[in-house]
Enzyme design. Structure first.
Site, PDB file in Angstrom:
ATOM      1  N   ALA A  83      34.037  22.123  70.460  1.00 19.88           N
ATOM      2  CA  ALA A  83      34.669  23.457  70.787  1.00 19.88           C
ATOM      3  C   ALA A  83      35.652  23.174  71.992  1.00 19.88           C
ATOM      4  CB  ALA A  83      33.692  24.428  71.380  1.00 19.88           C
ATOM      5  N   GLY A 126      30.731  21.224  68.206  1.00 20.08           N
ATOM      6  CA  GLY A 126      31.003  22.162  67.379  1.00 20.08           C
ATOM      7  C   GLY A 126      31.540  21.512  66.044  1.00 20.08           C
ATOM      8  N   GLU A 129      28.442  20.657  64.302  1.00 16.16           N
ATOM      9  CA  GLU A 129      27.805  22.065  63.659  1.00 16.16           C
ATOM     10  C   GLU A 129      28.715  22.513  62.510  1.00 16.16           C
ATOM     11  OE1 GLU A 129      25.690  24.028  67.323  1.00 16.16           O
ATOM     12  OE2 GLU A 129      27.871  23.413  67.737  1.00 16.16           O
ATOM     13  N   GLU A 149      26.465  18.467  73.843  1.00 19.68           N
ATOM     14  CA  GLU A 149      26.575  19.586  74.949  1.00 19.68           C
ATOM     15  C   GLU A 149      26.170  19.331  76.120  1.00 19.68           C
ATOM     16  OE1 GLU A 149      27.447  21.182  70.599  1.00 19.68           O
ATOM     17  OE2 GLU A 149      26.156  19.585  71.589  1.00 19.68           O
TER      18      GLU A 149
END
Length: 275
Positions: A83, A126, A129, A149
């Site tokens: 992200a 991300g 993911e 993370e």
């Protein structure tokens, strides 16, 4: 299927409105969407999320010839390195909760057409993911996967704790989430996270070849098959088998079932009409 890409002014206009995403649809109906923030290693900001979701929804429901969707990253360094931390760093709890931070990614679960992630380079946070939101992952041998993370003082927020656990098992997923360690492409394949690993130079050719094979199938049957496989993660075995059986029976209402079985008996290639 059309011999050349169908012209779609709505699709062209949508692509023209994007700043972070490239897209094309070839003559076989294979759509390729490329995350295009190479200087940021294709970090997933909210704008890119909105563009990718909008593109997938359009290809799924409106595009006249798209049949399979490939998602990949620009450049050789990263599929998506995570992200956009700069965008997220100042967000408060109330803002995250009230705005549903990262909620938009779950929209990809509603896409009925098959999605293949062609993972080149880093697929971290991300990015990992996002790859797991796809139906199939093809990895370059240089790819790496991870959920780092924990090192940022947060935990995965796009389904990482859930999908990674289902893919590789509790113990390995727990280790990866709690340490932020990475998996190589070979490890990802051995654990079942990725379907296969190929030389980086052959990634797109291999993925496109697979996508064209899938694109040759009946669209409604491919959508049904995708839904049935995904239900295996949501249902008990007995419930899943009942769901599959109903979808199997429903295929006999399709002209494509008649065509497919007739072609098998007549020893010819089927020509599906998607009906």
């Amino acid at each position: 299927m059309p011999s050349q890409p169908a012209v779609d002014e709505g699709w062209d206009a949508l692509l023209g409105s994007f700043s972070n995403l490239l897209g094309e649809v070839d003559e076989a109906g294979v759509a390729t969407l490329t995350l295009n923030r190479p200087k940021q290693l294709n970090a997933l900001n909210s704008e890119l999320m909105g563009e990718l979701v909008a593109a997938c929804q359009y290809l799924d429901r409106k595009h006249p010839s798209a049949r399979v969707i490939i998602v990949t990253g620009s450049g050789s360094k990263a599929f998506a390195a995570g992200a956009d931390i700069k965008e997220m760093s100042s967000v408060t709890y109330s803002e995250a909760y009230n705005k549903g931070l990262l909620d938009g990614w779950e929209t990809l679960r509603t896409i009925r057409k098959p999605i293949i992630a062609a993972v080149n380079g880093f697929a971290l946070g991300g990015g990992c993911e996002l790859a797991m939101l796809a139906d199939i992952i093809i990895a370059a041998d240089s790819a790496s996967f991870g959920q780092p993370e924990i090192n940022l003082g947060v935990l995965p927020g796009m389904g990482g704790t859930q999908r990674l656990t289902r893919a590789v098992g509790k113990s390995r997923a727990m280790e990866l989430v709690l340490t932020g360690d990475r998996l190589s492409a070979a490890e990802a394949v051995s654990l079942g996270l990725a379907s296969r690993a190929v030389p980086a130079a052959e990634l797109m050719e291999t993925t496109q070849k697979l996508a064209r094979r899938i694109a040759a199938a009946s669209l409604p049957v491919a959508a049904k098959a995708k839904e049935c496989v995904n239900q295996a993660y949501e249902m008990t075995l007995a419930e899943g088998v009942r769901f599959e059986k109903r979808e199997f029976w429903s295929c006999f209402a399709l002209a494509d079932q008649k065509e497919g079985m007739a072609a098998f008996i007549e020893k010819r290639t089927p020509v599906f009409g998607d009906s």
